[in-house]
Motif scaffolding. Structure first.
Motif, PDB file in Angstrom:
ATOM      1  N   THR A   1      37.110   8.937   8.423  1.00 54.64           N
ATOM      2  CA  THR A   1      38.513   9.306   8.566  1.00 54.64           C
ATOM      3  C   THR A   1      38.994   8.675   7.287  1.00 54.64           C
ATOM      4  O   THR A   1      38.964   7.344   7.248  1.00 54.64           O
TER       5      THR A   1
ATOM      6  N   SER B   1      41.846  12.784   5.115  1.00 54.15           N
ATOM      7  CA  SER B   1      42.316  13.295   6.540  1.00 54.15           C
ATOM      8  C   SER B   1      43.891  13.195   6.284  1.00 54.15           C
ATOM      9  O   SER B   1      44.444  13.970   6.838  1.00 54.15           O
ATOM     10  N   HIS B   2      44.390  12.116   5.654  1.00 56.06           N
ATOM     11  CA  HIS B   2      45.723  12.076   5.677  1.00 56.06           C
ATOM     12  C   HIS B   2      45.993  11.483   4.203  1.00 56.06           C
ATOM     13  O   HIS B   2      45.017  10.721   3.627  1.00 56.06           O
TER      14      HIS B   2
ATOM     15  N   ARG C   1      34.352  12.681   4.000  1.00 53.99           N
ATOM     16  CA  ARG C   1      34.458  14.100   4.686  1.00 53.99           C
ATOM     17  C   ARG C   1      33.040  14.503   5.231  1.00 53.99           C
ATOM     18  O   ARG C   1      32.839  14.806   6.173  1.00 53.99           O
TER      19      ARG C   1
ATOM     20  N   THR D   1      37.575   4.385  10.262  1.00 57.71           N
ATOM     21  CA  THR D   1      38.917   4.821   9.163  1.00 57.71           C
ATOM     22  C   THR D   1      38.804   3.891   8.016  1.00 57.71           C
ATOM     23  O   THR D   1      38.807   2.516   8.191  1.00 57.71           O
TER      24      THR D   1
END
Length: 324
Positions: free
Chosen positions: A166, A186-187, A161, A142
């Protein structure tokens, strides 16, 4: 003669002047290139203002694409007529043509446009070193990435991606957040309306992220450290909000034995072979469709001041190019 953007003093966008400048012939290890488009980057602002001092007077601009007009003795990877693109020292890319060192100039594949070539080199090679040459990253890791809707950010979102990483982005408007999401984040957190550090912790079940990639600088530095999990890596690679102030190295231990680095692209591409290998990796991502270069702003070379104003006011998304 070639129209070239020069500065004779450090300052605001108004210090840039478009002048006619002799181009000359390439010497050993050099090429002469006629530009088709030039890229715009925050490092250009840092050099214009004197944050990264230049010996004055000096031309500006760090990346461009075009056609090789002549090569000097010892240059073997390029020849006259070749399409090429680069991100390279010394500054001087804001020009119709220039003579420059050849080592960091890269052959541009025929199926990548000159506009994309000018927009992708500095930003894309930055993403290459962030994801592959700074700290080990693997599928499932992440990353927190600030300014996720900018030129580097949108490439980073797609890159993450494509590799199963992430990416949690931050941006200053809901529209910019949506842009980052559309490109693979992802966010994405609107830092103007949300406590982004708290949101990062929430999204990671309180653990924090493996790596922070932060080109914003002073405004985000403390929060970035607070977003890392123990043993996490902070990559500070820019100063869009101003340089990071001095800090006590002991804070890294207090916050969980954190690691920190302040890399620059030009260290990573200083070696000719490493530069060409990184460019090949970038071109491969673009040619496969994993990464698409988003150019949202185009300015004529003569309107370079307006381009800088838009960049500094954070009114740009994706990449910006100057047309010549």
């Amino acid at each position: 003669m070639a129209k070239t953007v020069m500065i004779e003093a450090f300052g605001g966008p108004e210090v840039m002047q478009v002048v006619d400048r002799p181009v000359g012939e390439p010497g050993p290890g050099e090429i002469r290139i006629a530009h088709k488009a030039c890229g715009l980057n925050f490092i250009d602002v840092y050099q214009r203002t004197g944050l990264y001092p230049l010996e004055l007077p000096h031309p500006l601009g760090m990346e461009a694409s075009g056609v090789i007009e002549a090569v000097g003795e010892g240059v073997t990877h390029l020849k006259a007529g070749d399409r090429a693109a680069y991100a390279s020292m010394p500054p001087g890319a804001y020009a119709q043509a220039r003579v420059m060192p050849a080592a960091q100039v890269c052959p541009l594949p025929d199926d990548i446009s000159f506009d994309d070539g000018a927009a992708m080199m500095l930003k894309g090679l930055t993403v290459v070193y962030l994801f592959h040459r700074t700290t080990p990253l693997k599928r499932g890791d992440t990353v927190l990435f600030h300014a996720a809707a900018g030129g580097v950010g949108l490439i980073a979102c797609q890159w993450a991606r494509s590799e199963g990483i992430t990416l949690i982005g931050t941006a200053g408007t809901d529209d910019k957040c949506q842009l980052a999401l559309d490109h693979g984040a992802s966010h994405c957190i609107n830092y103007r309306t949300q406590d982004w550090v708290a949101q990062v912790k929430k999204l990671t079940d309180g653990k924090g992220v493996d790596v922070v990639m932060d080109a914003v600088g002073a405004d985000t530095f403390d929060g970035s450290l607070n977003s890392l999990k123990p043993l996490g890596m902070m990559i500070s690679f820019g100063n869009a909000s101003g340089p990071v102030p001095p800090f006590s190295v002991g804070i890294l231990g207090q916050k969980g034995s954190l690691k920190i680095t302040r890399p620059t692209l030009f260290t990573h591409i200083a070696d000719h072979h490493a530069c060409q290998e990184m460019a090949s990796q970038l071109f491969g991502k673009v040619r496969s469709g994993d990464v698409k270069i988003k150019i949202d702003q185009r300015f004529p070379l003569e309107d370079v001041a307006a381009a800088h104003q838009a960049l500094e006011a954070r009114k740009t998304t994706g990449s910006t190019i100057l047309t010549v």
